[in-house]
Design a protein around this motif. Structure first.
Motif, PDB file in Angstrom:
ATOM      1  N   SER A  79      37.339  36.616  25.802  1.00  0.00           N
ATOM      2  CA  SER A  79      38.301  37.860  26.352  1.00  0.00           C
ATOM      3  C   SER A  79      39.587  37.497  26.436  1.00  0.00           C
ATOM      4  O   SER A  79      40.540  38.377  27.053  1.00  0.00           O
ATOM      5  CB  SER A  79      37.583  38.457  27.516  1.00  0.00           C
ATOM      6  OG  SER A  79      37.573  37.301  28.636  1.00  0.00           O
ATOM      7  N   LYS A 122      46.876  33.756  33.845  1.00  0.00           N
ATOM      8  CA  LYS A 122      46.268  35.013  34.223  1.00  0.00           C
ATOM      9  C   LYS A 122      47.275  35.959  34.406  1.00  0.00           C
ATOM     10  O   LYS A 122      47.970  35.798  35.415  1.00  0.00           O
ATOM     11  CB  LYS A 122      45.642  34.706  35.221  1.00  0.00           C
ATOM     12  CG  LYS A 122      44.070  33.985  35.133  1.00  0.00           C
ATOM     13  CD  LYS A 122      43.084  33.943  36.283  1.00  0.00           C
ATOM     14  CE  LYS A 122      41.946  33.287  36.356  1.00  0.00           C
ATOM     15  NZ  LYS A 122      40.976  33.190  36.940  1.00  0.00           N
ATOM     16  N   TYR A 142      41.262  37.461  33.604  1.00  0.00           N
ATOM     17  CA  TYR A 142      41.477  37.369  35.089  1.00  0.00           C
ATOM     18  C   TYR A 142      39.849  36.907  35.740  1.00  0.00           C
ATOM     19  O   TYR A 142      40.187  36.010  36.570  1.00  0.00           O
ATOM     20  CB  TYR A 142      41.750  38.629  35.762  1.00  0.00           C
ATOM     21  CG  TYR A 142      41.895  38.448  37.482  1.00  0.00           C
ATOM     22  CD1 TYR A 142      42.952  37.780  37.915  1.00  0.00           C
ATOM     23  CD2 TYR A 142      40.786  39.038  38.151  1.00  0.00           C
ATOM     24  CE1 TYR A 142      42.831  37.536  39.374  1.00  0.00           C
ATOM     25  CE2 TYR A 142      41.001  38.812  39.360  1.00  0.00           C
ATOM     26  CZ  TYR A 142      41.928  38.226  40.310  1.00  0.00           C
ATOM     27  OH  TYR A 142      41.997  37.992  41.590  1.00  0.00           O
ATOM     28  N   GLU A 143      39.100  37.028  35.108  1.00  0.00           N
ATOM     29  CA  GLU A 143      37.443  36.786  35.446  1.00  0.00           C
ATOM     30  C   GLU A 143      37.240  35.479  35.346  1.00  0.00           C
ATOM     31  O   GLU A 143      36.124  35.106  35.939  1.00  0.00           O
ATOM     32  CB  GLU A 143      36.602  38.035  35.207  1.00  0.00           C
ATOM     33  CG  GLU A 143      36.345  38.135  33.477  1.00  0.00           C
ATOM     34  CD  GLU A 143      37.477  38.854  33.024  1.00  0.00           C
ATOM     35  OE1 GLU A 143      37.128  38.992  31.540  1.00  0.00           O
ATOM     36  OE2 GLU A 143      38.036  39.485  33.580  1.00  0.00           O
ATOM     37  N   VAL A 144      37.907  34.944  34.434  1.00  0.00           N
ATOM     38  CA  VAL A 144      37.616  33.441  34.122  1.00  0.00           C
ATOM     39  C   VAL A 144      38.168  32.507  35.222  1.00  0.00           C
ATOM     40  O   VAL A 144      39.358  32.527  35.448  1.00  0.00           O
ATOM     41  CB  VAL A 144      38.347  33.170  32.664  1.00  0.00           C
ATOM     42  CG1 VAL A 144      38.008  31.632  32.505  1.00  0.00           C
ATOM     43  CG2 VAL A 144      37.642  34.070  31.647  1.00  0.00           C
ATOM     44  N   SER A 145      37.268  31.713  35.978  1.00  0.00           N
ATOM     45  CA  SER A 145      37.839  30.697  37.033  1.00  0.00           C
ATOM     46  C   SER A 145      38.366  29.536  36.393  1.00  0.00           C
ATOM     47  O   SER A 145      37.901  29.074  35.369  1.00  0.00           O
ATOM     48  CB  SER A 145      36.634  30.758  38.103  1.00  0.00           C
ATOM     49  OG  SER A 145      35.741  29.851  37.501  1.00  0.00           O
TER      50      SER A 145
END
Length: 135
Positions: free
Chosen positions: A20, A89, A117-120
């Motif tokens: 993504s 991000k 954003y959801e990828v840490s």
């Protein structure tokens, strides 16, 4: 230091973790070797970037109050350290990086990736280092 555990940036970007994410700069830069991962919390990281081939992780928060000219200078300083790529991000901190910033990064051969954003960051560290250790 480039070594036998280094991987190419295109191998990193091919990981499912980055499905993504979006490469913002031109596509010719994907052969850069990745040797490590580091987090950039502020502009002072430039002093701490040691080895060639680092992937830098950051958020758009750093760029929020910087005019495009200062963003360009920051990316140029990062490129001088032979960084493999910068993962940013962008949302929810800023809408986008200015087009002139992306153009300069393409010119200086510094890949910039819009990181979902959801990828840490922790997940990136473990996934990329696992890929390297498989070498």
């Amino acid at each position: 230091m480039i070594n036998e555990s280094s991987v190419h940036l295109q191998e990193v970007l091919a990981l499912p973790l980055f499905e993504s994410s979006k490469l913002l700069t031109t596509h010719e830069q994907l052969s850069h070797l990745v040797t490590s991962v580091n987090v950039m919390l502020d502009k002072e990281i430039i002093e701490w970037i040691g080895q060639d081939g680092q992937v830098i992780l950051t958020t758009g928060q750093i760029f929020e109050k910087l005019p495009a000219t200062e963003q360009i200078e920051l990316f140029k300083a990062i490129a001088e350290k032979n960084v493999a790529a910068v993962f940013v991000k962008i949302t929810p901190y800023i809408e986008s990086l200015p087009p002139e910033v992306i153009a300069v990064c393409s010119e200086i051969n510094l890949p910039v990736i819009d990181l979902a954003y959801e990828v840490s960051f922790t997940e990136i560290f473990s996934t990329v280092y696992n890929l390297m250790f498989e070498r």
